[in-house]
Design a protein around this motif. Structure first.
Motif, PDB file in Angstrom:
ATOM      1  N   THR A  65       0.649  -1.806  -0.311  1.00  0.00           N
ATOM      2  CA  THR A  65       0.201  -0.244  -0.185  1.00  0.00           C
ATOM      3  C   THR A  65       0.566   1.336  -0.299  1.00  0.00           C
ATOM      4  O   THR A  65       0.714   1.652  -0.916  1.00  0.00           O
ATOM      5  CB  THR A  65      -0.684  -0.319   1.022  1.00  0.00           C
ATOM      6  OG1 THR A  65      -1.915  -1.050   1.268  1.00  0.00           O
ATOM      7  CG2 THR A  65      -1.846   1.265   0.861  1.00  0.00           C
ATOM      8  N   PHE A  69       1.887   2.647  -3.304  1.00  0.00           N
ATOM      9  CA  PHE A  69       1.068   2.866  -4.000  1.00  0.00           C
ATOM     10  C   PHE A  69       0.461   4.414  -3.108  1.00  0.00           C
ATOM     11  O   PHE A  69       0.330   5.829  -3.784  1.00  0.00           O
ATOM     12  CB  PHE A  69      -0.277   2.724  -4.128  1.00  0.00           C
ATOM     13  CG  PHE A  69      -0.359   1.536  -5.360  1.00  0.00           C
ATOM     14  CD1 PHE A  69      -1.121   1.783  -6.133  1.00  0.00           C
ATOM     15  CD2 PHE A  69      -0.250   0.521  -4.511  1.00  0.00           C
ATOM     16  CE1 PHE A  69      -0.661   1.023  -7.055  1.00  0.00           C
ATOM     17  CE2 PHE A  69      -0.871  -0.752  -5.319  1.00  0.00           C
ATOM     18  CZ  PHE A  69      -1.076  -0.687  -6.820  1.00  0.00           C
ATOM     19  N   TYR A  83      -1.130   8.582 -12.585  1.00  0.00           N
ATOM     20  CA  TYR A  83      -1.272   8.683 -10.668  1.00  0.00           C
ATOM     21  C   TYR A  83      -0.511  10.220 -11.044  1.00  0.00           C
ATOM     22  O   TYR A  83      -1.498  10.494 -10.084  1.00  0.00           O
ATOM     23  CB  TYR A  83       0.258   7.926 -10.658  1.00  0.00           C
ATOM     24  CG  TYR A  83      -0.284   6.421 -10.189  1.00  0.00           C
ATOM     25  CD1 TYR A  83      -0.837   5.992 -11.633  1.00  0.00           C
ATOM     26  CD2 TYR A  83      -0.624   5.824  -9.228  1.00  0.00           C
ATOM     27  CE1 TYR A  83      -0.986   4.404 -10.372  1.00  0.00           C
ATOM     28  CE2 TYR A  83      -0.886   4.756  -8.462  1.00  0.00           C
ATOM     29  CZ  TYR A  83      -1.180   3.988  -9.566  1.00  0.00           C
ATOM     30  OH  TYR A  83      -1.803   3.056  -9.384  1.00  0.00           O
ATOM     31  N   LEU A 102      -3.928  11.489 -10.563  1.00  0.00           N
ATOM     32  CA  LEU A 102      -4.699  10.433  -9.413  1.00  0.00           C
ATOM     33  C   LEU A 102      -4.862  10.942  -8.693  1.00  0.00           C
ATOM     34  O   LEU A 102      -5.638  11.073  -7.214  1.00  0.00           O
ATOM     35  CB  LEU A 102      -4.618   8.925  -9.533  1.00  0.00           C
ATOM     36  CG  LEU A 102      -5.670   7.823  -8.673  1.00  0.00           C
ATOM     37  CD1 LEU A 102      -6.825   7.531  -8.926  1.00  0.00           C
ATOM     38  CD2 LEU A 102      -4.770   7.014  -8.290  1.00  0.00           C
ATOM     39  N   PHE A 131      -6.525   5.521  -1.399  1.00  0.00           N
ATOM     40  CA  PHE A 131      -7.111   5.085  -2.459  1.00  0.00           C
ATOM     41  C   PHE A 131      -5.808   3.806  -2.634  1.00  0.00           C
ATOM     42  O   PHE A 131      -5.467   3.199  -3.119  1.00  0.00           O
ATOM     43  CB  PHE A 131      -6.442   5.865  -3.195  1.00  0.00           C
ATOM     44  CG  PHE A 131      -7.491   6.868  -3.675  1.00  0.00           C
ATOM     45  CD1 PHE A 131      -8.430   7.581  -3.271  1.00  0.00           C
ATOM     46  CD2 PHE A 131      -7.625   7.334  -5.128  1.00  0.00           C
ATOM     47  CE1 PHE A 131      -9.519   8.431  -3.629  1.00  0.00           C
ATOM     48  CE2 PHE A 131      -8.897   7.947  -6.138  1.00  0.00           C
ATOM     49  CZ  PHE A 131      -9.097   8.569  -4.991  1.00  0.00           C
ATOM     50  N   LYS A 176      -6.546  -0.371  -3.709  1.00  0.00           N
ATOM     51  CA  LYS A 176      -5.691  -0.092  -5.234  1.00  0.00           C
ATOM     52  C   LYS A 176      -5.045  -1.458  -4.775  1.00  0.00           C
ATOM     53  O   LYS A 176      -4.636  -2.176  -6.236  1.00  0.00           O
ATOM     54  CB  LYS A 176      -4.899   0.880  -5.603  1.00  0.00           C
ATOM     55  CG  LYS A 176      -5.589   1.656  -6.306  1.00  0.00           C
ATOM     56  CD  LYS A 176      -4.451   2.051  -7.829  1.00  0.00           C
ATOM     57  CE  LYS A 176      -5.673   2.571  -8.265  1.00  0.00           C
ATOM     58  NZ  LYS A 176      -5.873   2.815  -9.923  1.00  0.00           N
ATOM     59  N   THR A 177      -5.032  -1.367  -4.122  1.00  0.00           N
ATOM     60  CA  THR A 177      -3.477  -2.974  -2.878  1.00  0.00           C
ATOM     61  C   THR A 177      -4.375  -4.293  -3.521  1.00  0.00           C
ATOM     62  O   THR A 177      -4.300  -4.934  -4.047  1.00  0.00           O
ATOM     63  CB  THR A 177      -3.000  -2.570  -2.163  1.00  0.00           C
ATOM     64  OG1 THR A 177      -1.784  -1.318  -2.149  1.00  0.00           O
ATOM     65  CG2 THR A 177      -1.740  -3.716  -1.714  1.00  0.00           C
ATOM     66  N   ALA A 223      -5.583  -5.450  -6.684  1.00  0.00           N
ATOM     67  CA  ALA A 223      -4.790  -5.892  -7.167  1.00  0.00           C
ATOM     68  C   ALA A 223      -4.658  -7.179  -7.155  1.00  0.00           C
ATOM     69  O   ALA A 223      -3.878  -8.607  -7.132  1.00  0.00           O
ATOM     70  CB  ALA A 223      -3.119  -4.775  -7.753  1.00  0.00           C
ATOM     71  N   LYS A 225     -12.158  -2.059  -7.917  1.00  0.00           N
ATOM     72  CA  LYS A 225     -11.242  -1.181  -8.771  1.00  0.00           C
ATOM     73  C   LYS A 225     -12.397  -0.055  -8.253  1.00  0.00           C
ATOM     74  O   LYS A 225     -11.587   0.817  -8.435  1.00  0.00           O
ATOM     75  CB  LYS A 225     -10.896  -1.864 -10.394  1.00  0.00           C
ATOM     76  CG  LYS A 225      -9.596  -2.391  -9.996  1.00  0.00           C
ATOM     77  CD  LYS A 225      -9.144  -3.019 -11.373  1.00  0.00           C
ATOM     78  CE  LYS A 225      -8.343  -3.701 -11.163  1.00  0.00           C
ATOM     79  NZ  LYS A 225      -8.209  -4.856 -12.188  1.00  0.00           N
ATOM     80  N   THR A 227       3.027  -1.088 -14.270  1.00  0.00           N
ATOM     81  CA  THR A 227       1.824  -0.305 -12.998  1.00  0.00           C
ATOM     82  C   THR A 227       2.595  -0.913 -12.033  1.00  0.00           C
ATOM     83  O   THR A 227       2.440  -1.713 -11.711  1.00  0.00           O
ATOM     84  CB  THR A 227       0.836  -0.165 -13.547  1.00  0.00           C
ATOM     85  OG1 THR A 227       0.127  -1.477 -13.343  1.00  0.00           O
ATOM     86  CG2 THR A 227       0.285   0.203 -14.899  1.00  0.00           C
ATOM     87  N   GLU A 237       0.328  -1.525 -10.201  1.00  0.00           N
ATOM     88  CA  GLU A 237      -0.947  -3.027 -10.013  1.00  0.00           C
ATOM     89  C   GLU A 237      -0.791  -4.260 -10.559  1.00  0.00           C
ATOM     90  O   GLU A 237      -0.393  -4.727  -9.494  1.00  0.00           O
ATOM     91  CB  GLU A 237      -2.523  -2.730 -11.134  1.00  0.00           C
ATOM     92  CG  GLU A 237      -2.985  -1.383 -10.046  1.00  0.00           C
ATOM     93  CD  GLU A 237      -2.447  -0.240 -10.483  1.00  0.00           C
ATOM     94  OE1 GLU A 237      -1.640   0.238 -11.273  1.00  0.00           O
ATOM     95  OE2 GLU A 237      -3.599   0.582 -10.418  1.00  0.00           O
TER      96      GLU A 237
END
Lengths: 317, 395
Positions: A11, A14, A232, A235, A257, A261-262, A265, A284, B244, B246
């Motif tokens: 995390t 991100f 990003y 974002l 966020f 996202k983590t 994914a 997502k 990415t 992700e």
């Protein structure tokens, strides 16, 4: 428990770039200048600093190299944001258009220069920066696993930036003046504050932060830099709005966020979530849906700086 | 009246300038974005600048003879376009031909056709089109320019609704048995002692799918040969070809959950997998070209020998041995796919092991199910009849 730790560590990859870049955007917008060029500035900062890492590989390595790269990214971002500052402050250009111009220019420039210098557009780098475990602190149970393992020094730089930003914005004369310029520049001017100077300061700080953010984004993500930060920067703008232009709320927003996202994914590697069978699309969507909902409820008394986006005209009082 | 006239003139100007925009955009300076129109000189290509001067000098006479039209990526995508481009450059340099690449404005057949037109106007005698996206464009262009030779990689020319397939005499369609390359990679990985594998593809396009299917079956084949109890394979398409966070996070979570090696199959996806592997001390299998220089974590690569096939194709044109009108498939049998054993980092899997399985593939002793028609991965994987390997498809 290990899964919790690894999700948290991921995390951070991100969260930190989003946090740094959104804080940069905050300084600019708080001074009254919309900065949608964050994406482009991130690319520029990442480009110059990764190029630096690429060129000094073998001579330098580890944290020294990374810290130097951070400084270089900040300078590159700052210089690049000067274009935006000049266009939107001195020339009173439309800030959205000037920002878009920077966004379009940055990746083209990065590829062009990379090809001239080395033939291919991807710039390779060797990642010698990862910290397996911070000495002493990494041995603390739970906290050590959460914050001080599998990390980068840039994570702490990000936290430091957050703390400094909060202090500067709310506890210093400079911060008060900057905020005043974003809310009512005429009033600020009437008490002798140089609005142009303040706005320049805001944009340059945002440039420096976005530049650092670009580097921080690329380092853990890939083994080369391919002139993109995958949207990003935009974002980060969403995070900025979600965080209502307030540093601590921006931290929560970027963490939220990042966490979503983590999970989106990596849920297939988390047994509990994998067995739930919720499609990854749901995860997502969550941050964006939440942003919309938050905006619905806060838009009435939105904290957006009042004068943002309006070029300051000394004559119009 | 005057006003009306003026407005007409102005409107005319506007239309003229619009059309001018449309056509002139094709000759703008090179930029990065593949979504933008570009015509790029070979000068800024991934080539030696000195040699480029030669290529440009010759161009003045009758344009650029060898042309490559790129698809989504650029010529230095470390995979498809680059492999093809290297083949073009290699032949051009050896025999002193002029060469150039063109990048279409958009990912549409219309745009591909326009760009092919442009290349031919620019003097191209051989047009290389890397990627199955060109199937329709080549189908249209091959009849339009019968004296120009087309080399289509990874596809066969057909019309828009797939009702008609036709490879004209001036077209050479090249296909690769990606499944064989994937098979070799999966086989080698399991033979080398890995039992928890991952496959991470980019977009689910036929070539990527074939790599994945081959990989799964290769792993299974090795597992039953070794008499293993279980081999687990996580299987996922990321839906893009970019690096990415992700992708990096997904790879890290797989590694964290015990996966030992991931087959990173799709441009930047592979780079993010490598980043995750570096952080977790795990292994990666590269794709298309030998990717071992990109990271120490790359233990081997499932290669398609793109540049070899393009080189051979162009050479055949000039040697008057052009195999037009049919599809040439590059397989293990004609050394079109394989693993780079010199740079591979295997612990126990030896060159002899490789040679023996390669020979079996080449000899047709091993059959691989490579039917990409089934759009549902779960169903497709189920149809393989895997004996040992268990595939966990992540949607």
């Amino acid at each position: 428990m290990n899964i919790v730790f690894s999700v948290f560590q991921q995390t951070m990859f991100f969260t930190i770039p989003l946090l740094i870049v959104a804080l940069g955007g905050m300084f600019s917008e708080r001074s009254g200048i919309i900065n949608i060029a964050l994406e482009g500035i991130m690319i520029m900062g990442a480009f110059v600093s990764i190029l630096f890492i690429n060129r000094t590989q073998g001579v330098l390595s580890g944290q020294t190299q990374l810290i130097l790269a951070v400084v270089i990214a900040a300078i590159a971002g700052m210089l690049f944001s000067l274009f935006h500052a000049f266009a939107s402050i001195n020339m009173k250009a439309d800030q959205t258009i000037s920002g878009t111009a920077l966004n379009l220019f940055a990746p083209a420039f990065a590829i062009f220069v990379a090809r001239i210098l080395q033939g291919v557009q991807q710039i390779q780098f060797t990642n010698t920066f990862r910290i397996e475990s911070v000495p002493v602190l990494g041995n603390i149970p739970i906290i050590g696993d959460l914050f001080f393992k599998n990390t980068y020094i840039t994570t702490y730089i990000g936290i430091l930036i957050l703390i400094l930003s909060t202090i500067v914005l709310y506890k210093t004369k400079f911060g008060l003046r900057l905020r005043a310029c974003g809310e009512h520049p005429q009033a600020a001017d009437s008490v002798g504050i140089n609005v142009y100077k303040m706005q320049y300061a805001g944009v340059l700080i945002s440039g420096a932060f976005a530049g650092i953010g670009g580097l921080v984004f690329v380092i853990p993500t890939s083994t080369n830099f391919n002139a993109t930060v995958a949207g990003y920067g935009f974002l980060a703008l969403a995070v900025l709005i979600f965080g209502q232009w307030h540093p601590v709320r921006i931290l929560f927003a970027s963490f939220f966020f990042g966490l979503m996202k983590t999970i989106a994914a990596s849920y297939s590697g988390i047994p509990v979530l994998a067995s739930l069978g919720v499609p990854s699309y749901i995860y997502k969507m969550v941050p964006y849906v939440t942003t919309l909902v938050v905006l619905v409820f806060t838009s009435k008394n939105s904290q957006a700086p009042r004068a943002e986006g309006i070029p300051y005209d000394k004559g119009a009082r | 009246m005057k006003k009306k006239l003026l407005s007409f003139v102005l409107a005319g100007c506007m239309i003229a300038s619009l059309t001018a925009c449309g056509s002139s955009s094709k000759t703008t300076e090179p930029t990065n974005d593949s979504s933008k129109t570009e015509t790029t000189e070979s000068t800024d290509a991934a080539t030696d600048t000195k040699e480029d001067a030669v290529a440009e000098g010759e161009a003045s006479a009758d344009g650029y003879e060898l042309a490559l039209v790129t698809d989504i990526g650029t010529i230095d995508d470390k995979s498809f376009n680059q492999g093809a481009w290297e083949g073009v450059v290699q032949y051009a340099k050896e025999s002193g031909k002029s060469y150039k690449y063109y990048q279409p404005a958009e990912k549409t057949t219309d745009s591909y056709v326009e760009t092919i037109d442009l290349a031919i106007e620019g003097g191209a005698k051989v047009v290389v089109c890397p990627g199955y996206l060109f199937e329709e464009a080549v189908f249209i262009s091959q009849d339009k320019y019968t004296d120009v030779k087309f080399i289509l990689l990874d596809g066969e020319p057909h019309n828009a609704d797939y009702s008609e397939y036709k490879t004209a005499d001036n077209t050479m369609a090249i296909l690769f048995q990606e499944d064989e390359a994937g098979f070799l990679a999966g086989y080698a990985a399991v033979k080398d002692g890995y039992t928890k594998l991952g496959f991470m593809g980019g977009m689910a396009v036929p070539a990527v799918i074939r790599f994945g299917y081959g990989f799964v079956q290769g792993a299974d084949y090795a597992a039953s040969e070794l008499g293993l109890d279980s081999v687990e394979i996580s299987y996922h398409y990321t839906g893009g070809f970019d690096a990415t966070p992700e992708v990096q996070t997904l790879a890290a979570s797989w590694y964290g959950a015990g996966t030992e090696v991931i087959f990173g199959c799709g441009g930047g996806v592979g780079n993010s997998v490598m980043a995750a592997a570096e952080a977790n001390g795990k292994a990666v299998i590269g794709v298309d070209v030998d990717q071992s220089p990109e990271s120490d974590t790359v233990i081997t690569s499932a290669m398609k020998k793109l540049s070899v096939s393009v080189y051979d194709g162009i050479k055949a044109v000039y040697d008057n041995a052009f195999q037009g009108g049919k599809t040439t498939t590059f397989t293990a049998a004609n050394d079109g796919v394989g693993l780079p054993m010199e740079t591979s980092k295997f612990k126990t899997f030896s060159s002899d092991d490789y040679d023996s399985v390669f020979a079996k593939l080449a000899g047709g002793e091993i059959k691989i199910n490579n039917d990409t028609k089934e759009s549902d991965t779960n169903a497709a994987v189920g149809a393989f009849g895997l004996k040992v390997a268990k595939v966990n498809v992540v949607q």
